[in-house]
Design a protein around this motif. Structure first.
Motif, PDB file in Angstrom:
ATOM      1  N   LEU A 111       1.993   4.403  -1.039  1.00 29.90           N
ATOM      2  CA  LEU A 111       1.522   5.389  -2.011  1.00 29.90           C
ATOM      3  C   LEU A 111       2.661   6.051  -2.753  1.00 29.90           C
ATOM      4  CD1 LEU A 111      -1.459   7.420  -0.586  1.00 29.90           C
ATOM      5  CD2 LEU A 111      -1.432   5.697  -2.349  1.00 29.90           C
ATOM      6  N   ASP A 155      -1.686   2.580  -8.105  1.00 28.31           N
ATOM      7  CA  ASP A 155      -2.924   3.240  -7.687  1.00 28.31           C
ATOM      8  C   ASP A 155      -3.644   3.872  -8.877  1.00 28.31           C
ATOM      9  OD1 ASP A 155      -2.899   2.729  -4.902  1.00 28.31           O
ATOM     10  OD2 ASP A 155      -1.354   4.249  -4.636  1.00 28.31           O
ATOM     11  N   THR A 162       0.816  -1.210   0.000  1.00 23.13           N
ATOM     12  CA  THR A 162       0.000   0.000   0.000  1.00 23.13           C
ATOM     13  C   THR A 162       0.846   1.255   0.000  1.00 23.13           C
ATOM     14  OG1 THR A 162      -0.129  -0.033   2.418  1.00 23.13           O
ATOM     15  CG2 THR A 162      -1.898  -1.140   1.216  1.00 23.13           C
ATOM     16  N   THR A 173     -10.593   6.523  -5.013  1.00 22.79           N
ATOM     17  CA  THR A 173      -9.268   6.833  -4.461  1.00 22.79           C
ATOM     18  C   THR A 173      -9.193   6.571  -2.961  1.00 22.79           C
ATOM     19  OG1 THR A 173      -9.877   9.152  -4.056  1.00 22.79           O
ATOM     20  CG2 THR A 173      -8.930   8.621  -6.208  1.00 22.79           C
ATOM     21  N   SER A 194      -6.090   4.726  -1.656  1.00 22.19           N
ATOM     22  CA  SER A 194      -4.922   5.600  -1.722  1.00 22.19           C
ATOM     23  C   SER A 194      -4.967   6.655  -0.618  1.00 22.19           C
ATOM     24  CB  SER A 194      -4.870   6.276  -3.095  1.00 22.19           C
ATOM     25  OG  SER A 194      -3.833   7.215  -3.157  1.00 22.19           O
TER      26      SER A 194
END
Length: 490
Positions: A60, A67, A58, A298, A301
């Motif tokens: 970012l 993503d 995950t 999103t 994210s």
């Protein structure tokens, strides 16, 4: 309602509700599914090498391309969710219930089997599977909406409940995520959903009409396996557009018989489609819907960024979001009840004062439009503040606002425009708002790129744009005021 058919109709109602709740709108639980996809390393080859070495699924900062890929898939699928409403409605109108449902079952089963058997190496097939899943779900919803016609005065309540069930079905992907965390594979979950297609087929032939359920319901109406209701018989009945079934009871002012001295000149579809009222309604729907699609697409994210990549926190908040979505089925009827009560109140006052009954009905939409815009503004402000615990409030406001949005959209169109143009206008506004929803991907790319993962300026800009949605109820209120000042000719 015939006594002997009541058990059949209740069974149809409950199984239709279960179908919408379990299958129709699962796309909007996308955040839960993305969490599983990332754990399965889908599109992880797009991450920077250091992210892969650290096993940060995950991350970012290092996996923005990953993503973006997930955001693009959701953008395409959510676009199809709206844009295909009009073609799906046409299929239902033209080919009737059985054919429409068989197409839905084919698309849905193909999509779930595709998701079941793809892997990280073939994850690109999600670009095909998710739109197919969405269109199949839309057809399930449209074919089930007509069930409200079986229940007379409870029709609007049932229809809004079905729309709420469509929203709540996003919790299905949460269940898949929780099962995955307990050791049940993604493949097993989607194979189970695929097997449920046998149940859809059974409902199609045993509990649904071959044609359409008419409204108002004729005496001794029968449907299902032994009824023999076919296309030939349906031609003798009044068959309405599936879109008209959303809020037909709200159209009563439009069906008033013109009084002596009144002139009711019919206007073309084009004149309504290019009217100021329709244009501002499109702005109202598109802006609020863009906020929802951008937020859902999103969310993973956003949570990863606010939680600094902590997978446990991301999982906890993803679960919380999906659980709040389930309560959409409870929130959906509130808006309908508000509008129904106001419509009755305003029309009673119109009868006493001799003012326009149609204007009074239109006025009943103003509080709903304002409240929906206020909920969106509150949701947008909470989503814009980078505080993780505040997102619980964001989730609650989001699900209430979304429930109000779509019911209010349909109800406004039935009151603001003639019933003969409703299906076309409904399809047009959904298709055009779908085009606007495509902006979510360039906005996401802007945040991840030039803005270096800081959505503050984008959120401020979108919050300001949200203020435009208040223009719509203001103009409607002004128009109602002008019409009410002109008494109807006795």
């Amino acid at each position: 309602m015939q006594g002997q058919s009541l058990p059949l109709r209740v069974t149809t109602l409950l199984t239709g509700l279960l179908e919408c709740l379990g299958f129709a709108g699962v796309l909007f639980g996308w955040a839960s599914l993305v969490f599983v996809f990332k754990t399965e390393h889908y599109f992880e080859e797009l991450c920077e090498p250091n992210a892969r070495l650290m096993g940060n699924a995950t991350g970012l900062d290092d996996c923005k391309a990953q993503d973006e890929r997930f955001s693009l898939i959701f953008t395409l699928a959510s676009f199809m969710n709206n844009f295909m409403t009009f073609p799906a409605g046409y299929i239902f109108d033209r080919f009737k219930t059985t054919v429409a449902r068989l197409i839905a079952i084919f698309l849905y089963t193909s999509a779930t089997l595709t998701i079941a058997f793809i892997s990280a190496d073939s994850a690109v097939l999600l670009f095909l599977a998710m739109p197919m899943l969405t269109v199949g779900g839309i057809l399930f919803l449209i074919t089930n909406l007509q069930i409200g016609n079986l229940f007379g005065k409870h029709r609007s309540t049932i229809i809004t409940m079905y729309n709420g069930a469509f929203d709540s079905s996003s919790a299905v992907f949460l269940i898949i995520k929780l099962l995955y965390e307990q050791g049940i594979s993604l493949r097993a979950s989607f194979i189970f959903i695929s097997v449920c297609s046998a149940w859809h087929v059974g409902r199609t032939f045993l509990l649904m009409p071959r044609g359409h359920i008419p409204y108002p319901l004729p005496p001794n109406y029968s449907y299902g396996l032994c009824s023999g209701d076919g296309p030939g018989e349906e031609e003798k009945k009044t068959v309405e557009s599936p879109k008209l079934e959303l809020s037909e009871e709200l159209i009563s002012p439009k069906k008033e018989i013109p009084r002596p001295g009144q002139q009711q000149e019919p206007r073309s579809f084009r004149s309504y489609a290019f009217s100021r009222r329709f244009a501002w309604h499109l702005v109202w729907l598109s802006v609020i819907q863009l906020w929802h699609y951008l937020f859902i697409g999103t969310l993973n994210s956003l949570l990863s960024n606010l939680a600094s990549g902590d997978r446990v926190l991301v999982s906890t908040y993803t679960n919380a979001f999906a659980i709040t979505q389930f309560f959409g089925v409870l929130c959906a009827p509130w808006n309908g009840l508000l509008m129904d009560r106001l419509k009755y109140k305003y029309q009673e006052e119109a009868r006493k004062t001799g003012s326009s009954a149609s204007a009074a009905a239109l006025c009943s939409t103003v509080p709903s439009l304002v409240l929906t815009s206020l909920l969106c503004l509150g949701f947008a402000l909470c989503a814009s503040i980078p505080v993780l615990p505040l997102q619980y409030a964001t989730f609650i406001l989001q699900v209430i606002n979304r429930s109000f949005l779509y019911g209010g959209n349909a109800a406004f169109l039935t009151l603001a425009f003639p019933s003969e143009h409703f299906g076309k206008l409904f399809g047009l506004v959904m298709a055009l708002s779908a085009v606007v929803s495509l902006l979510q991907f360039p906005i996401f790319t802007l945040i991840k790129g030039p803005l270096q993962n800081d959505p503050f300026y984008v959120n401020v800009m979108l919050a300001l744009v949200t203020l435009l949605t208040f223009v719509h109820p203001f103009l409607v209120y002004r128009e109602c005021w002008q019409k009410e000042s002109t008494p109807e000719v006795a």
